[in-house]
Scaffold this motif. Structure first.
Motif, PDB file in Angstrom:
ATOM      1  N   THR A   1      26.185  23.327 -12.677  1.00  0.00           N
ATOM      2  CA  THR A   1      24.796  23.340 -12.721  1.00  0.00           C
ATOM      3  C   THR A   1      23.586  23.959 -13.402  1.00  0.00           C
ATOM      4  O   THR A   1      24.816  24.841 -14.535  1.00  0.00           O
ATOM      5  CB  THR A   1      24.889  24.445 -11.279  1.00  0.00           C
ATOM      6  OG1 THR A   1      23.305  24.823 -10.736  1.00  0.00           O
ATOM      7  CG2 THR A   1      25.580  25.233 -11.847  1.00  0.00           C
TER       8      THR A   1
ATOM      9  N   SER B   1      17.052  22.685  -8.401  1.00  0.00           N
ATOM     10  CA  SER B   1      18.150  22.123  -7.827  1.00  0.00           C
ATOM     11  C   SER B   1      19.383  22.924  -6.752  1.00  0.00           C
ATOM     12  O   SER B   1      19.904  22.630  -5.786  1.00  0.00           O
ATOM     13  CB  SER B   1      19.814  22.020  -9.166  1.00  0.00           C
ATOM     14  OG  SER B   1      19.717  23.387  -9.399  1.00  0.00           O
TER      15      SER B   1
ATOM     16  N   PHE C   1      22.333  22.053  -4.268  1.00  0.00           N
ATOM     17  CA  PHE C   1      23.326  22.749  -4.278  1.00  0.00           C
ATOM     18  C   PHE C   1      23.898  23.496  -3.392  1.00  0.00           C
ATOM     19  O   PHE C   1      25.199  23.748  -2.881  1.00  0.00           O
ATOM     20  CB  PHE C   1      22.027  24.174  -5.724  1.00  0.00           C
ATOM     21  CG  PHE C   1      23.688  25.210  -5.788  1.00  0.00           C
ATOM     22  CD1 PHE C   1      24.875  24.928  -6.716  1.00  0.00           C
ATOM     23  CD2 PHE C   1      23.741  26.482  -4.929  1.00  0.00           C
ATOM     24  CE1 PHE C   1      26.116  26.749  -6.162  1.00  0.00           C
ATOM     25  CE2 PHE C   1      24.217  27.559  -4.794  1.00  0.00           C
ATOM     26  CZ  PHE C   1      25.376  26.956  -6.024  1.00  0.00           C
TER      27      PHE C   1
ATOM     28  N   LEU D   1      31.300  27.676 -10.401  1.00  0.00           N
ATOM     29  CA  LEU D   1      29.757  26.640 -10.951  1.00  0.00           C
ATOM     30  C   LEU D   1      30.922  27.316 -12.491  1.00  0.00           C
ATOM     31  O   LEU D   1      31.378  28.209 -12.983  1.00  0.00           O
ATOM     32  CB  LEU D   1      29.351  27.957 -11.056  1.00  0.00           C
ATOM     33  CG  LEU D   1      28.782  28.277  -9.056  1.00  0.00           C
ATOM     34  CD1 LEU D   1      27.309  29.406  -9.690  1.00  0.00           C
ATOM     35  CD2 LEU D   1      28.835  27.128  -8.490  1.00  0.00           C
TER      36      LEU D   1
END
Length: 285
Positions: free
Chosen positions: A157, A163, A167, A183
């Motif tokens: 990410t 986003s 997400f 992440l």
């Protein structure tokens, strides 16, 4: 999860995708819709039985496709998984993307050749079209002889607000299939940030869109996909998840080409979700 769509051309790559879909279906109690699109020389649905006899090769191929579909559905239901088949006749003008609106489909699982062969895959341009245009999560898997497992998924990410809703959706999807998302922010020379700046971005992003406690990793690499591949390989990840954007002019959001490169060079399943989501498609799973 209600239904998983698995397009098939009966190749080993498509069968690997079906096997993976079965694993997910067993965890989520989902139904599998196994779909094959057969290209016909004419509009087959409008032919009478007598007219079909004018195309003996096509009739034989369709019969074989029905048998192959039935075999795979039978093997799936024998594992206690609900499954149906769908054989569609096409004159070549339709694309797979048309069928993504079928009722209750929440995920697509597709096969891939892997390195260098992805663009030439029998599912070929359909797979690229789905990756770029689907509003649904798309899981692309390689043929493998390893036991399927999804425990550790690296979710790449950029911690951009744009986003956020995607997400949430992809994070929920990863957890739904029994994995723990970790992440990853890839720090590149073109968009270099200090670690403290990245963590500040992460804290603000997760405060708004996070629902769980996520491990956050920072990895420096020349290109985003190179960083994702190296980190996933070095940490023993089972899969990679990524959020992409259908437009290439929006800076600092992963383009579909990043996902395509991951599929070509990474020997792991890749879960992709397009950030361009219609309002009625972004509800939490």
């Amino acid at each position: 999860m209600k239904k998983i769509l698995v397009p098939t051309d009966f190749s080993p790559y498509a069968d690997a995708a079906l096997e993976f879909a079965r694993t997910i279906a067993q965890k989520t109690q989902a139904e599998i819709l196994l779909m094959h699109v057969y290209l016909t020389p004419v509009n087959w649905s409008k032919l009478s039985i007598e007219q079909e006899k004018l195309f003996p090769d096509t009739r034989a191929a369709i019969k074989q496709a029905r048998i192959l579909l039935a075999d795979r559905v039978r093997d799936t239901t024998a594992q206690g998984i609900a499954a149906t088949d769908y054989l569609h006749f096409s004159d070549g003008k339709e694309q797979l993307i048309k069928f993504l609106g079928l009722d209750s489909i929440e995920m697509i699982v597709m096969g891939s050749h892997g390195k260098y062969g992805f663009k030439q895959h029998v599912l070929g341009s359909n797979t690229y079209t789905v990756l770029r245009k689907s509003h649904l999560p798309v899981l692309v898997v390689r043929e493998t002889h390893k036991a399927f497992q999804l425990k550790k998924v690296i979710l790449a990410t950029d911690f951009k607000i744009e986003s956020g809703r995607a997400f949430q959706k992809i994070s929920d999807m990863v957890r739904l299939i029994g994995a723990e998302p970790e992440l990853l922010y890839v720090n590149t020379p073109a968009d270099f940030l200090e670690n403290s700046q990245i963590m500040q971005l992460a804290d603000g992003f997760l405060a708004q869109f996070g629902s769980y406690t996520y491990p956050v990793h920072i990895y420096s690499a020349y290109k985003v996909e190179r960083g994702i591949i190296q980190f996933a390989q070095n940490t023993g990840a089972d899969a990679v998840a990524i959020i992409t954007h259908g437009r290439n002019d929006l800076q600092q959001l992963f383009s579909p080409s990043v996902t395509e490169n991951l599929i070509s060079y990474l020997d792991l399943p890749v879960l992709s979700l397009n950030i361009t989501l219609p309002e009625d498609k972004v509800s939490r799973i």
